[in-house]
Design a protein around this motif. Structure first.
Motif, PDB file in Angstrom:
ATOM      1  N   GLY A 159      59.295  49.195  33.199  1.00 52.34           N
ATOM      2  CA  GLY A 159      59.238  49.985  31.977  1.00 52.34           C
ATOM      3  C   GLY A 159      57.819  50.460  31.704  1.00 52.34           C
ATOM      4  N   GLN A 160      57.526  50.625  30.454  1.00 55.02           N
ATOM      5  CA  GLN A 160      56.248  51.206  30.032  1.00 55.02           C
ATOM      6  C   GLN A 160      55.130  50.169  30.008  1.00 55.02           C
ATOM      7  OE1 GLN A 160      58.072  51.898  26.080  1.00 55.02           O
ATOM      8  NE2 GLN A 160      56.061  51.308  25.280  1.00 55.02           N
ATOM      9  N   VAL A 161      53.906  50.686  29.897  1.00 58.45           N
ATOM     10  CA  VAL A 161      52.750  49.817  29.703  1.00 58.45           C
ATOM     11  C   VAL A 161      52.788  49.308  28.262  1.00 58.45           C
ATOM     12  CG1 VAL A 161      50.237  49.671  29.620  1.00 58.45           C
ATOM     13  CG2 VAL A 161      51.338  51.023  31.405  1.00 58.45           C
ATOM     14  N   LEU A 162      52.705  47.996  28.103  1.00 57.56           N
ATOM     15  CA  LEU A 162      52.708  47.370  26.780  1.00 57.56           C
ATOM     16  C   LEU A 162      51.302  47.156  26.246  1.00 57.56           C
ATOM     17  CD1 LEU A 162      55.285  44.528  27.521  1.00 57.56           C
ATOM     18  CD2 LEU A 162      55.720  46.666  26.257  1.00 57.56           C
ATOM     19  N   TRP A 163      50.453  46.593  27.123  1.00 53.43           N
ATOM     20  CA  TRP A 163      49.139  46.147  26.698  1.00 53.43           C
ATOM     21  C   TRP A 163      48.114  46.459  27.785  1.00 53.43           C
ATOM     22  CZ3 TRP A 163      52.079  41.096  27.141  1.00 53.43           C
ATOM     23  CH2 TRP A 163      53.027  40.985  26.125  1.00 53.43           C
ATOM     24  N   ARG A 164      46.874  46.484  27.337  1.00 49.55           N
ATOM     25  CA  ARG A 164      45.752  46.623  28.266  1.00 49.55           C
ATOM     26  C   ARG A 164      44.653  45.681  27.790  1.00 49.55           C
ATOM     27  NH1 ARG A 164      42.281  52.100  29.698  1.00 49.55           N
ATOM     28  NH2 ARG A 164      41.069  51.130  31.354  1.00 49.55           N
ATOM     29  N   ARG A 165      44.027  44.996  28.728  1.00 51.13           N
ATOM     30  CA  ARG A 165      42.915  44.133  28.340  1.00 51.13           C
ATOM     31  C   ARG A 165      41.894  44.066  29.460  1.00 51.13           C
ATOM     32  NH1 ARG A 165      43.222  37.654  29.203  1.00 51.13           N
ATOM     33  NH2 ARG A 165      43.937  37.771  31.343  1.00 51.13           N
ATOM     34  N   ARG A 166      40.681  43.740  29.071  1.00 48.71           N
ATOM     35  CA  ARG A 166      39.618  43.441  30.024  1.00 48.71           C
ATOM     36  C   ARG A 166      39.385  41.946  29.948  1.00 48.71           C
ATOM     37  NH1 ARG A 166      35.632  48.179  31.376  1.00 48.71           N
ATOM     38  NH2 ARG A 166      37.202  49.803  31.381  1.00 48.71           N
ATOM     39  N   CYS A 167      39.130  41.368  31.107  1.00 50.20           N
ATOM     40  CA  CYS A 167      38.869  39.933  31.127  1.00 50.20           C
ATOM     41  C   CYS A 167      37.873  39.612  32.233  1.00 50.20           C
ATOM     42  CB  CYS A 167      40.160  39.144  31.318  1.00 50.20           C
ATOM     43  SG  CYS A 167      41.008  39.473  32.868  1.00 50.20           S
ATOM     44  N   SER A 168      37.254  38.455  32.076  1.00 56.22           N
ATOM     45  CA  SER A 168      36.296  37.968  33.055  1.00 56.22           C
ATOM     46  C   SER A 168      36.469  36.464  33.130  1.00 56.22           C
ATOM     47  CB  SER A 168      34.878  38.335  32.609  1.00 56.22           C
ATOM     48  OG  SER A 168      33.926  37.853  33.540  1.00 56.22           O
ATOM     49  N   PHE A 169      36.596  35.947  34.344  1.00 54.38           N
ATOM     50  CA  PHE A 169      36.850  34.517  34.501  1.00 54.38           C
ATOM     51  C   PHE A 169      36.362  34.031  35.859  1.00 54.38           C
ATOM     52  CE2 PHE A 169      40.462  37.032  35.809  1.00 54.38           C
ATOM     53  CZ  PHE A 169      40.799  36.520  37.058  1.00 54.38           C
ATOM     54  N   PRO A 170      36.012  32.737  35.946  1.00 53.73           N
ATOM     55  CA  PRO A 170      35.646  32.170  37.241  1.00 53.73           C
ATOM     56  C   PRO A 170      36.906  31.711  37.958  1.00 53.73           C
ATOM     57  CG  PRO A 170      35.303  30.541  35.522  1.00 53.73           C
ATOM     58  CD  PRO A 170      35.792  31.803  34.844  1.00 53.73           C
ATOM     59  N   PHE A 171      36.956  31.958  39.264  1.00 52.71           N
ATOM     60  CA  PHE A 171      38.078  31.488  40.074  1.00 52.71           C
ATOM     61  C   PHE A 171      37.640  31.469  41.534  1.00 52.71           C
ATOM     62  CE2 PHE A 171      41.865  32.577  42.678  1.00 52.71           C
ATOM     63  CZ  PHE A 171      42.557  31.396  42.503  1.00 52.71           C
ATOM     64  N   ALA A 172      37.921  30.370  42.201  1.00 55.42           N
ATOM     65  CA  ALA A 172      37.659  30.223  43.634  1.00 55.42           C
ATOM     66  C   ALA A 172      36.199  30.533  43.986  1.00 55.42           C
ATOM     67  CB  ALA A 172      38.620  31.082  44.460  1.00 55.42           C
ATOM     68  N   GLY A 173      35.284  30.059  43.143  1.00 58.50           N
ATOM     69  CA  GLY A 173      33.872  30.178  43.460  1.00 58.50           C
ATOM     70  C   GLY A 173      33.214  31.507  43.145  1.00 58.50           C
ATOM     71  N   ARG A 174      33.910  32.393  42.435  1.00 60.29           N
ATOM     72  CA  ARG A 174      33.289  33.662  42.056  1.00 60.29           C
ATOM     73  C   ARG A 174      33.776  34.098  40.684  1.00 60.29           C
ATOM     74  NH1 ARG A 174      36.630  38.663  44.709  1.00 60.29           N
ATOM     75  NH2 ARG A 174      35.741  39.711  42.933  1.00 60.29           N
ATOM     76  N   ARG A 175      33.147  35.092  40.114  1.00 66.83           N
ATOM     77  CA  ARG A 175      33.556  35.643  38.822  1.00 66.83           C
ATOM     78  C   ARG A 175      34.372  36.906  39.071  1.00 66.83           C
ATOM     79  NH1 ARG A 175      33.660  35.095  33.629  1.00 66.83           N
ATOM     80  NH2 ARG A 175      32.633  33.089  33.809  1.00 66.83           N
ATOM     81  N   TRP A 176      35.494  37.009  38.381  1.00 65.37           N
ATOM     82  CA  TRP A 176      36.391  38.155  38.483  1.00 65.37           C
ATOM     83  C   TRP A 176      36.323  38.935  37.175  1.00 65.37           C
ATOM     84  CZ3 TRP A 176      39.709  38.592  42.875  1.00 65.37           C
ATOM     85  CH2 TRP A 176      39.614  37.526  43.766  1.00 65.37           C
ATOM     86  N   ASP A 177      36.056  40.230  37.264  1.00 70.15           N
ATOM     87  CA  ASP A 177      36.052  41.128  36.110  1.00 70.15           C
ATOM     88  C   ASP A 177      37.203  42.106  36.312  1.00 70.15           C
ATOM     89  OD1 ASP A 177      33.663  40.115  34.823  1.00 70.15           O
ATOM     90  OD2 ASP A 177      32.561  40.995  36.507  1.00 70.15           O
ATOM     91  N   GLN A 178      38.137  42.118  35.357  1.00 70.78           N
ATOM     92  CA  GLN A 178      39.365  42.882  35.555  1.00 70.78           C
ATOM     93  C   GLN A 178      39.700  43.768  34.365  1.00 70.78           C
ATOM     94  OE1 GLN A 178      41.614  39.951  38.655  1.00 70.78           O
ATOM     95  NE2 GLN A 178      42.507  40.032  36.630  1.00 70.78           N
ATOM     96  N   ASP A 179      40.279  44.922  34.687  1.00 70.35           N
ATOM     97  CA  ASP A 179      40.878  45.837  33.729  1.00 70.35           C
ATOM     98  C   ASP A 179      42.379  45.717  33.986  1.00 70.35           C
ATOM     99  OD1 ASP A 179      41.524  47.900  31.992  1.00 70.35           O
ATOM    100  OD2 ASP A 179      40.905  49.482  33.370  1.00 70.35           O
ATOM    101  N   GLU A 180      43.089  45.016  33.081  1.00 68.61           N
ATOM    102  CA  GLU A 180      44.495  44.677  33.323  1.00 68.61           C
ATOM    103  C   GLU A 180      45.435  45.546  32.494  1.00 68.61           C
ATOM    104  OE1 GLU A 180      44.068  40.000  34.516  1.00 68.61           O
ATOM    105  OE2 GLU A 180      44.663  40.449  32.461  1.00 68.61           O
ATOM    106  N   TRP A 181      46.494  46.017  33.147  1.00 71.71           N
ATOM    107  CA  TRP A 181      47.548  46.829  32.543  1.00 71.71           C
ATOM    108  C   TRP A 181      48.839  46.028  32.635  1.00 71.71           C
ATOM    109  CZ3 TRP A 181      46.510  51.964  30.939  1.00 71.71           C
ATOM    110  CH2 TRP A 181      45.215  52.400  31.227  1.00 71.71           C
TER     111      TRP A 181
END
Length: 161
Positions: A65-87
């Motif tokens: 269906g349609q896009v409900l939400w959008r967010r930006r997030c940053s988190f540590p995982f598996a020894g590195r930092r992940w910066d994401q633009d999530e749909w």
């Protein structure tokens, strides 16, 4: 910034499918999260969402269906930092699949960090003391079930872990 397509996958009982993840070298550092992952090459967000769902769960019959939400997030995982633009896309399946019926498409890192999956009711999400991402998922799901999808994607607060 990594562009990510995620799914709010609901079954006929309005339960949401969440994956159970953990740090690859520390299973006690765990959380629940929605299926989805990074956009690859020239694929669209929609194509990425459906590909990731099939790879991570084996589910191929979801109606996107349609896009409900959008967010930006940053988190540590598996020894590195992940910066994401999530749909976050709404998706429905007509069948309450068993969790991870066939996740042959998991990457090596996912095989080391995804412990399983389960269907959650909104009430279960509201009552859980386990970590769930995005952190407001229970509230967001309740609003979705009560009011239906938003007219336009809602921009969620940035989450930095």
């Amino acid at each position: 910034m990594r562009t990510v397509a995620r799914l709010i996958l609901l079954d006929p009982l309005d339960r949401i499918l969440l994956l159970h993840g953990h740090e690859p070298d520390d299973p006690s550092d765990d959380w629940w999260f929605t299926p989805g992952g990074g956009v690859e090459g020239t694929e669209t967000l929609e194509e990425a969402a459906l590909r990731e769902l099939a790879e991570e769960t084996g589910i191929t019959d979801a109606e996107l269906g349609q896009v409900l939400w959008r967010r930006r997030c940053s988190f540590p995982f598996a020894g590195r930092r992940w910066d994401q633009d999530e749909w976050y896309f709404l998706a429905r399946t007509a069948v309450a699949h068993q969790p991870l019926p066939g996740a042959a498409g998991l990457t090596e890192l996912e095989r080391r960090s995804v412990a399983g999956a389960r269907w959650w009711t909104c009430g279960e999400l509201t009552r859980t003391h386990e970590t769930v991402y995005p952190t407001r998922l229970a509230e967001l799901l309740r609003t979705l079930l009560d009011e239906g999808p938003p007219a336009q994607p809602v921009v969620l607060e940035t989450e930095i872990v």
